[in-house]
Design a protein around this motif. Sequence first.
Motif, PDB file in Angstrom:
ATOM      1  N   TYR A 198      30.684  34.712  30.807  1.00  0.00           N
ATOM      2  CA  TYR A 198      30.797  36.176  30.851  1.00  0.00           C
ATOM      3  C   TYR A 198      30.307  36.731  29.526  1.00  0.00           C
ATOM      4  CZ  TYR A 198      35.225  36.046  28.136  1.00  0.00           C
ATOM      5  OH  TYR A 198      36.181  35.866  27.172  1.00  0.00           O
TER       6      TYR A 198
ATOM      7  N   LYS B 192      29.796  39.113  35.038  1.00  0.00           N
ATOM      8  CA  LYS B 192      31.135  39.178  34.447  1.00  0.00           C
ATOM      9  C   LYS B 192      31.018  39.836  33.067  1.00  0.00           C
ATOM     10  CE  LYS B 192      32.551  34.919  36.844  1.00  0.00           C
ATOM     11  NZ  LYS B 192      31.259  34.728  37.564  1.00  0.00           N
TER      12      LYS B 192
ATOM     13  N   ASN C 149      31.420  43.038  40.866  1.00  0.00           N
ATOM     14  CA  ASN C 149      31.332  42.250  39.644  1.00  0.00           C
ATOM     15  C   ASN C 149      32.666  42.283  38.899  1.00  0.00           C
ATOM     16  OD1 ASN C 149      28.689  41.326  39.946  1.00  0.00           O
ATOM     17  ND2 ASN C 149      27.820  43.191  39.045  1.00  0.00           N
ATOM     18  N   THR C 150      32.834  41.361  37.981  1.00  0.00           N
ATOM     19  CA  THR C 150      34.121  41.171  37.312  1.00  0.00           C
ATOM     20  C   THR C 150      34.170  41.904  35.981  1.00  0.00           C
ATOM     21  OG1 THR C 150      34.306  38.978  38.335  1.00  0.00           O
ATOM     22  CG2 THR C 150      35.752  39.444  36.466  1.00  0.00           C
TER      23      THR C 150
END
Length: 430
Positions: free
Chosen positions: A177, A205, A232-233
Amino acid sequence: MLESKIINLTVRDVRFPTSLEQHGSDAMHTDPDYSVAYVVLETDSDAALKGYGLTFTVGRGTEIVVCAVKALSTFVVGKNLKEIVSDFRGFYRLLSSDGQMRWIGPEKGVIQLAIAAILNAVWDLWARVEGKPLWKLLVDMDPAKLVSCIDFRYITDALTEQEALEEQMLKDGYPAYTTSCAWLGYSDQQLTQLCSDALAQGWTKFKVKVGADLQDDIRRCSLIRKMIGPNNTLMIDANQRWDVNEAITWVTKLAEFRPLWIEEPTSPDDILGHASISKALAPLGIGVATGEQCHNRVMFKQFLQASALQFVQIDSCRVGSVNENLAIILMAAKFNVPVCPHAGGVGLCELVQHLILFDYISVSASLNNRMCEYVDHLHEHFISPTIIRNAHYMPPKDPGYSCEMLEESVQKHLYPQGEVWRAIEQQGKQ
């Protein structure tokens, strides 16, 4: 080559003026200059055979870590590599439990940072002798040999040596990420451009720094969430800014942006505080992540026992090098908590990639909620820089622990006499 004797240890204070462009800025560290205490071990067998290690700091104070490394160097110089690795647990205890040096630790703070720098260099040297990248050295190691590198003192109530041996000791690319888009000091224009670039490069991420101003956090998180979309994170990181109740209230108001975790919501030493925050945020589906400033395996043990975190964030330089991180990884596996390391800084990505590959291949065998931080700064100063492809760490292939820096970069960034710092000093006088 295992018979090689370590005949000299040098340590240098190497700093990069990242504060000039607000790289690394967050709610607590507003002007970090990414820095390392950089260790080189020389051997008697071959002038080219050296071990390289480092520990990360954010500027002022690096000189103190350098002093601690020098003080501990007497335990390393004169030993041959075989003597160290044949009883690595004993050597770890030698460094961490000296009857006088221990007083200014024990196993925490400056002493632990210095131990990490030295042991990172020892592990690098061992992997180079074996002709393997460190992650491969760990993966190929007989389980009993690997466990013998771990000091189980103080953690047997959470993980015994026998349990560690029973853990099943396998791939390509490890999810990453990015934190590079949303440092707290960045303008909206810079944030938007970096986020757009990251999306185009395949990142899914994203982590946002929060904690200085609630309304600003709401605005910035809204901006990021709209840019990355609903699937998405998103993670948020307060870098220890809040008290416990303040953390719960603040994060609750950011819950609409669906962060996967809140990172370092309060003091990194407050285990019960983290437990209270975890319990309060669980109904919102928000986990707690911490560990980048966790002193040692004993604190990680207590965090896990108290259900005070849902994501374990090991750091390759904060605790006692690979030896202690192995203990933490194995404890996290026992408690079924994913390891999502802290990285970035100078060299942290290069080092920690080896640990995540070992964790996945030999311990967890799962990528569920597992990812490793990536910050796109200063990799060009390393002989074997991290390789990111499609937002994944690609396994390093060069022998060693990826610690070796370009000598030209080291010389230019030596503090305070290097070319870069002399130029900054001169500008300040004008």
